[in-house]
Scaffold this motif. Structure first.
Motif, PDB file in Angstrom:
ATOM      1  N   MET B  45      -7.561   0.965  -3.579  1.00  0.00           N
ATOM      2  CA  MET B  45      -7.022   0.278  -2.528  1.00  0.00           C
ATOM      3  C   MET B  45      -5.568  -0.133  -2.856  1.00  0.00           C
ATOM      4  SD  MET B  45      -9.227  -0.705  -0.296  1.00  0.00           S
ATOM      5  CE  MET B  45     -11.019  -0.001  -0.074  1.00  0.00           C
ATOM      6  N   ARG B  46      -5.091  -0.541  -3.818  1.00  0.00           N
ATOM      7  CA  ARG B  46      -3.831  -0.706  -4.123  1.00  0.00           C
ATOM      8  C   ARG B  46      -2.944   0.480  -3.928  1.00  0.00           C
ATOM      9  NH1 ARG B  46      -2.328  -5.464  -6.894  1.00  0.00           N
ATOM     10  NH2 ARG B  46      -0.668  -4.230  -7.856  1.00  0.00           N
ATOM     11  N   ALA B  47      -3.569   1.517  -4.215  1.00  0.00           N
ATOM     12  CA  ALA B  47      -2.783   2.987  -4.235  1.00  0.00           C
ATOM     13  C   ALA B  47      -2.684   3.213  -2.638  1.00  0.00           C
ATOM     14  CB  ALA B  47      -3.413   4.152  -4.798  1.00  0.00           C
ATOM     15  N   ILE B  48      -3.388   2.803  -1.956  1.00  0.00           N
ATOM     16  CA  ILE B  48      -3.217   3.341  -0.450  1.00  0.00           C
ATOM     17  C   ILE B  48      -2.373   2.152   0.048  1.00  0.00           C
ATOM     18  CG2 ILE B  48      -4.559   3.208   1.799  1.00  0.00           C
ATOM     19  CD1 ILE B  48      -6.977   3.707   0.360  1.00  0.00           C
ATOM     20  N   CYS B  49      -2.219   0.908  -0.017  1.00  0.00           N
ATOM     21  CA  CYS B  49      -1.366   0.119   0.402  1.00  0.00           C
ATOM     22  C   CYS B  49       0.066   0.036  -0.185  1.00  0.00           C
ATOM     23  CB  CYS B  49      -1.807  -1.538   0.430  1.00  0.00           C
ATOM     24  SG  CYS B  49      -1.739  -2.217  -1.065  1.00  0.00           S
ATOM     25  N   GLY B  50       0.081   0.965  -1.425  1.00  0.00           N
ATOM     26  CA  GLY B  50       1.494   1.180  -1.899  1.00  0.00           C
ATOM     27  C   GLY B  50       1.735  -0.079  -2.930  1.00  0.00           C
ATOM     28  N   LEU B  51       1.051  -0.640  -3.541  1.00  0.00           N
ATOM     29  CA  LEU B  51       1.363  -1.706  -4.594  1.00  0.00           C
ATOM     30  C   LEU B  51       1.334  -0.929  -5.822  1.00  0.00           C
ATOM     31  CD1 LEU B  51      -0.481  -4.917  -3.409  1.00  0.00           C
ATOM     32  CD2 LEU B  51       1.962  -4.236  -3.483  1.00  0.00           C
ATOM     33  N   LEU B  52       0.715   0.173  -5.829  1.00  0.00           N
ATOM     34  CA  LEU B  52       0.529   1.247  -7.132  1.00  0.00           C
ATOM     35  C   LEU B  52       1.023   2.534  -6.628  1.00  0.00           C
ATOM     36  CD1 LEU B  52      -0.504   0.860  -9.951  1.00  0.00           C
ATOM     37  CD2 LEU B  52      -2.640   1.841  -9.160  1.00  0.00           C
TER      38      LEU B  52
END
Lengths: 326, 235, 281
Positions: B45-52
């Motif tokens: 989820m974090r990779a999709i929204c760009g936080l990772l």
């Protein structure tokens, strides 16, 4: 891992060469310059103390000059016979100076590391503030000579005669070498490894069952004692002490030396102190006010781009045997 | 709507959590990602929204490659995110939380639309209250409404049922389904709670050791699918 | 009464300096040691412009611009590169303060400069004759602080700022461009400090050390009030300025500093999260 091994060997050779050169300086350089370098060696010892807490344990102190100044004033007060019953002995003076710095360092550590302890920013500001308080307080103290400081601090003597520049230089070099060996041994010991872990993540180390507060206190007190020692040696050679020795300015100067030299390697920190203060002495005449601008720019660039400073990589020793990959 | 190819991502010093993950979510679908703790749901989820940042692979949104974009730029392109643990702004009022969800989106006026408040009447009622004073279920509704306020094309939800009582879980799941049916929103939800999934999501993807082990599984009746449940969720 | 006015005077000035620091710290988690030197930039802008024969008021208008330009440069050249390395930002910005201070010395010399008072004379307030310039400083500083606080809590721009301070990642995931806000707030903080430096220049001796004098009190104010709140520093500044002026009534300035700093250290020691920190929700 061959590359890393060779890098370690380079570090070992560079470290040896550095000490040989420093020995050679004692023969090649004239007396006046030698006395200067001997004073820079005091700064070098001071810097190695800071490298222990900052480079190794990640404790950023803006108040290290408190302990340097405490050593200097302690030595001055004791040898000027201002305290009842101490006499004017050099040895008593040294013991008193280092003792005073140690006690102050312990007190500050007790105040700041107690409980949950202060975070990096809080600690930096509280030490900054402490340095300011101590400087103002000493300036206001008539007993300590106020703004003018104390004059006529006794130099080191042997058989009733003042020790000449050259032997004095070698004494200083010997002390610096002993401190180097001591700090390097600490850094390379298992205790040093735990300090390094505290630097990276204090909470994790605490969760592993280490009492980080005590471990940090020990490092801080050792650094304080070394600062006190360097301050006392400085006072003996310089002949007088003034409030600027324990204030904010010197506290930040030592940070520059250590950052520029290389914070995590004791010898790099010491060489940083020698090179920067040496350069300051020679360049501030030609560059004038520009010098501080130059050193400011160098400092900022080193902090941003070179975590190991100018000499950290050069003097990095091979890792201790127990941490080597086989 | 969402096309993920060979995605790898992880945390500094922590190694790779996702490795070679492929997933595609068609427009208007409600897809749930299931898997045990530590298998990489939150990381995904974090990779999709760009936080990772992805260390390898690509993420496409509506045909555009967004892999290199910063988190805010992805949000502005239509990704709404409801993080694990809700992460509402506890010191702000409910109304401020909703405004924040809208304020940074290009082309939207800051006023929160009425239909959103009608969908979550409790939020309308408490709009001037501190968000931190809401109950867990209400905070979760606020987190969802905050993401919806930005009128996203793709809504990401990370374990929305966590720590919420069962009746509210049903209510939230029902609302999500309603939104998907009426607006055509695409939803990707990481979950462990089957009550949030069974009967509500369209299809399931199972994540195992940082990759999608199986996808396109029908969500209906998953509670009876003993072999998958024990294989992917250890139930 | 005079004591009250003096306190208010110090309070409002410190507040202008602290506001910029707080926003920068809250937003980027950067302790900006060069903030005092932004003050210097403002004050010396006045020295330069009035020295060239232009009016003080023009200089006062340009000082925040000068502050903002320097602030944005510092952000772009230094802070941006290391803002994830917390301790290093302290060191690097301290290095920047050294550079700025030395730059000022190179251009204007190390000695104190004086700026002609554009508003001489006194005015009677609450039965006390008080210098008109000081009253103006106070009024402007308080007004500015008020406007900033109202903007912070009532405008959408303030809402964005508070959101980034409260939860940077979440704000970014909601579409807020955090990088641009970092720049904007750094520029704003520096502009405020520049303005503060300019407006006090007629009543203080303008010298390269004047920024340093504000450094410790402003940091202590922030730590006393609590670093993660915007209201906290208000109390911190009140505590520092109030106690400073109260004690200065009996003791010398140096002794006052010692006592105030020591008290602040004790408070920080026992309330590391700030006095106002809510007990965990």
């Amino acid at each position: 891992m061959i590359g890393a091994k060779r890098e370690g060997r380079t570090g070992l050779i560079a470290t040896g060469l550095c000490w040989i050169i420093l020995c050679g300086v004692g023969v090649l350089v004239d007396d006046w310059l030698l006395a200067q370098v001997a004073i820079y060696l005091c700064y070098g010892i001071f810097a190695m103390g800071l490298s222990l807490i900052w480079g190794q344990a990640g404790i950023l102190s803006f108040g290290q000059a408190i302990f340097f100044g405490a050593g200097a004033y302690g030595f001055a007060v004791a040898t000027l016979d201002m305290l009842p019953g101490t006499g004017t002995g050099i040895l008593t003076g040294l013991v008193f100076a280092v003792g005073l710095a140690t006690v102050l360092a312990w007190a500050l550590a007790w105040l700041t590391f107690a409980g949950r302890g202060l975070s990096g920013a809080h600690f930096a500001i509280v030490t900054l503030c402490a340095a300011a308080v101590v400087e103002i307080a000493v300036t206001r103290s008539g007993f300590l000579g106020g703004y003018n400081g104390l004059f006529g601090v006794a130099p080191f003597t042997w058989g009733g005669e003042m020790i000449a520049e050259r032997p004095m230089y070698y004494i200083m070099l010997g002390v610096a070498f002993a401190v180097f060996l001591g700090v390097t041994a600490i850094v390379r010991s298992p205790y040093g490894t735990v300090l390094e872990a505290i630097r990276d993540d204090e909470n994790r180390v605490a969760h592993l069952g280490y009492e980080t507060r005590r471990l940090k206190t020990v490092a801080f007190v050792i650094a304080g004692a070394l600062s006190g020692l360097s301050g006392a040696l400085f006072a003996a050679q310089f002949g007088f002490v003034s409030p600027s020795l324990l204030g904010f300015a010197l506290s930040t100067q030592v940070l520059i030396w250590v950052a520029v030299g290389g914070r995590a390697v004791p010898l790099a920190a010491m060489v940083g102190a020698l090179v920067v203060s040496g350069a300051e002495n020679t360049l501030s005449n030609t560059l004038g006010d520009l010098w501080l601008l130059v050193i400011g720019v160098i400092f900022v660039v080193v902090v941003i781009a070179a975590k190991n400073g100018l000499f950290g990589t050069l003097f990095r020793l091979p890792p201790p045997k127990r941490l080597r990959k086989t | 709507m969402l096309e993920i190819r060979q995605l790898a991502a992880g945390y500094p010093g922590g190694g790779r959590v996702l490795d070679g993950l492929d997933l595609s979510v068609p427009e208007g679908a409600f897809v749930a990602v299931l898997g045990r703790n530590g298998m990489g749901k939150t990381t995904l989820m974090r990779a999709i929204c760009g936080l990772l940042r992805a260390s390898e692979g690509t993420i496409g949104l509506g045909g555009e490659d967004i892999t290199g974009l910063a988190s805010y730029a992805r949000a502005q392109r239509g990704i709404g995110y409801v993080p694990q643990g809700r992460e509402i702004f506890g010191d702000f009022t409910v109304a401020e939380n909703l405004t924040i969800g809208r304020i940074a989106k290009p082309g939207l006026s800051p006023a929160v639309p009425r239909h959103l408040l009608e969908l979550f009447p409790i939020l309308a009622e408490r709009s001037r209250q501190r968000a931190g004073s809401l109950s867990g279920g209400q905070q979760q509704q606020l987190a969802i409404a905050r993401a919806l306020a930005g009128e996203p094309r793709l809504l990401l939800l990370d374990e929305p049922a966590e720590g919420i009582q069962p009746s509210i879980v049903q209510e939230i799941a029902q609302k999500l389904r309603e939104i998907v049916d009426t607006t055509g929103l695409t939803v990707l939800m990481a979950e462990q709670n089957l009550a949030m999934v069974d009967g509500w999501a369209d299809s399931l993807a199972f994540v195992d050791h940082g990759a999608i082990a199986e996808s396109g599984v029908a969500a209906a009746g998953i509670r009876q699918d003993q072999s998958r449940l024990s294989k992917y969720l250890s139930i | 009464m005079e004591l009250f006015l003096d306190t208010l005077n110090y309070f409002s000035l410190l507040m202008l300096v602290v506001l910029g620091l707080v926003v920068i710290f809250g937003l980027m988690n950067v302790i900006n040691m060069a903030h005092g030197e932004f003050l210097l930039v403002g004050a010396y802008t006045v020295v330069g412009i009035t020295g060239a024969g232009y009016s003080f008021w023009l200089a006062l208008a340009l000082a925040p611009v000068a502050g903002a330009v320097v602030g944005l440069l510092v952000e772009a050249l230094v802070v941006r590169r290391i803002y994830h390395r917390f301790l290093d930002t302290i060191l690097a910005t301290w290095g920047v303060s050294l550079i700025l201070k030395q730059g000022v010395i190179l251009v204007f010399g190390p000695t104190a400069q004086s700026v002609a008072n554009p508003l001489p004379g006194v005015m009677n307030v609450f039965g006390v004759d008080y210098p008109r310039m000081r009253l103006l400083i106070m009024a402007v500083a308080i007004l500015l602080t008020l406007v900033l606080y109202i903007a912070m809590f009532r405008s959408n721009l303030g809402l964005r700022l508070r959101a980034v301070i409260a939860n940077r990642d979440m704000a970014s995931a909601l579409g807020l461009n955090t990088r641009r806000m970092d720049m904007a707030s750094f520029g704003l903080g520096a502009a405020l400090a520049g303005f503060a430096g300019a407006i006090i220049s007629p009543v203080m001796s303008v010298d390269p050390q004047m920024g340093a004098g504000f450094l410790i009190p402003s940091f202590l104010s922030i730590l006393i009030g609590g670093v993660n709140s915007l209201i906290g520093p208000l109390f911190g500044v009140a505590a520092i300025s109030g106690s400073s002026n109260l004690i200065a009534g009996w003791l010398s300035q140096a002794d006052t500093q010692i006592i105030v700093f020591l008290m602040a250290m004790v408070v920080i020691r026992f309330f590391p999260e700030g006095i106002l920190k809510r007990r965990q929700k």
